[in-house]
Design a protein around this motif. Sequence first.
Motif, short mmCIF file in Angstrom:
data_model
loop_
_atom_site.label_atom_id
_atom_site.label_comp_id
_atom_site.label_asym_id
_atom_site.label_seq_id
_atom_site.Cartn_x
_atom_site.Cartn_y
_atom_site.Cartn_z
N THR A 11 0.80 -1.30 0.02
CA THR A 11 -0.04 -0.04 -0.11
C THR A 11 0.82 1.08 0.03
O THR A 11 2.19 0.99 0.34
CB THR A 11 -0.86 0.24 1.35
OG1 THR A 11 -0.03 0.03 2.48
CG2 THR A 11 -1.80 -1.11 1.24
N THR A 12 0.65 2.60 -0.36
CA THR A 12 1.03 3.82 -0.32
C THR A 12 -0.13 4.82 -0.34
O THR A 12 -1.23 4.62 -0.85
CB THR A 12 1.95 4.00 -1.59
OG1 THR A 12 2.73 5.25 -1.39
CG2 THR A 12 1.32 3.74 -2.95
N ASN A 13 0.03 6.01 0.26
CA ASN A 13 -1.06 6.94 0.23
C ASN A 13 -0.42 7.97 -0.51
O ASN A 13 -0.85 9.44 -0.39
CB ASN A 13 -0.87 7.57 1.72
CG ASN A 13 0.22 7.87 2.34
OD1 ASN A 13 1.40 7.98 1.81
ND2 ASN A 13 0.14 8.44 3.59
N ASN A 14 0.69 7.87 -1.65
CA ASN A 14 1.21 8.92 -2.50
C ASN A 14 1.08 8.22 -3.77
O ASN A 14 1.83 7.44 -4.13
CB ASN A 14 2.70 9.12 -1.84
CG ASN A 14 3.24 10.07 -2.86
OD1 ASN A 14 3.29 9.98 -4.07
ND2 ASN A 14 4.02 11.07 -1.94
N ASP A 15 0.48 9.22 -4.62
CA ASP A 15 0.15 8.73 -6.28
C ASP A 15 1.69 8.63 -6.78
O ASP A 15 1.59 7.79 -7.73
CB ASP A 15 -0.71 9.89 -7.04
CG ASP A 15 -2.12 9.56 -6.51
OD1 ASP A 15 -2.38 8.37 -5.93
OD2 ASP A 15 -2.89 10.12 -6.73
N ASP A 16 2.57 9.56 -6.49
CA ASP A 16 3.99 9.69 -7.05
C ASP A 16 4.60 8.32 -6.73
O ASP A 16 5.09 7.67 -7.63
CB ASP A 16 4.67 10.82 -6.83
CG ASP A 16 3.95 12.02 -7.36
OD1 ASP A 16 3.51 12.06 -8.43
OD2 ASP A 16 4.29 13.20 -7.09
N ASN A 17 4.36 7.97 -5.57
CA ASN A 17 5.20 6.76 -5.07
C ASN A 17 4.43 5.65 -5.56
O ASN A 17 5.03 4.48 -5.97
CB ASN A 17 5.07 6.68 -3.68
CG ASN A 17 6.06 5.58 -3.04
OD1 ASN A 17 5.73 4.75 -2.33
ND2 ASN A 17 7.32 5.68 -3.14
N LYS A 18 3.28 5.40 -5.49
CA LYS A 18 2.50 4.28 -6.36
C LYS A 18 3.11 4.28 -7.79
O LYS A 18 3.56 3.29 -8.20
CB LYS A 18 0.99 4.64 -6.43
CG LYS A 18 0.30 3.59 -7.29
CD LYS A 18 -1.34 3.99 -6.94
CE LYS A 18 -1.67 5.12 -8.02
NZ LYS A 18 -3.20 5.35 -7.88
N LYS A 19 3.04 5.21 -8.50
CA LYS A 19 3.57 5.40 -9.79
C LYS A 19 5.11 4.86 -10.18
O LYS A 19 5.33 3.81 -10.95
CB LYS A 19 3.45 6.57 -10.68
CG LYS A 19 3.59 6.77 -11.94
CD LYS A 19 3.53 8.06 -12.65
CE LYS A 19 4.23 8.36 -14.20
NZ LYS A 19 4.01 9.52 -14.66
N LEU A 20 5.92 5.30 -9.29
CA LEU A 20 7.17 4.94 -9.08
C LEU A 20 7.36 3.23 -9.06
O LEU A 20 8.09 2.47 -9.60
CB LEU A 20 7.93 5.63 -7.92
CG LEU A 20 9.47 5.31 -7.69
CD1 LEU A 20 10.32 5.60 -9.17
CD2 LEU A 20 9.88 5.88 -6.68
N ILE A 21 6.48 2.84 -7.92
CA ILE A 21 6.68 1.49 -7.61
C ILE A 21 6.22 0.57 -8.78
O ILE A 21 6.83 -0.38 -9.11
CB ILE A 21 5.95 0.87 -6.36
CG1 ILE A 21 6.57 1.65 -4.94
CG2 ILE A 21 5.63 -0.58 -6.13
CD1 ILE A 21 5.82 1.72 -3.97
N VAL A 22 4.94 0.78 -9.31
CA VAL A 22 4.56 0.19 -10.44
C VAL A 22 5.60 0.22 -11.69
O VAL A 22 5.80 -0.86 -12.18
CB VAL A 22 3.05 0.78 -10.77
CG1 VAL A 22 2.58 0.26 -12.43
CG2 VAL A 22 2.11 0.66 -9.73
#
Length: 106
Positions: A11-22
């Motif tokens: 899980t993440t609460n940050n859209d930029d972090n989500k995009k980076l992980i994906v």
Amino acid sequence: MKTKFCIVLTTTNNDDNKKLIVETLLANRVAACIQSMPIESHYIWEGKVCSDNESLLVIKSTQERYAEVEKLIVEHHSYEVPQVVKLPFIEGFNPYLAWLEQNTRL
């Protein structure tokens, strides 16, 4: 019974972090597919009850690539202690499993 495939949850609460992980997991071919969905998380952190709006990432991979998935999530995650949970699965639609395996090959 030994399983070949797995789903990894984070899980993440940050859209930029989500995009980076994906993008990192897919670019490194350690995941064949990643789904994200909005969730509410309720948890205890540093002795306090907390709530956050987060994104749940459902990462499809193989047991063979799990260590790399975990390593990349931890390296790129904004959380001090990110959730990284592996769920093995033993059955699925054979053409889908073949596609998953093909797209996570070393």
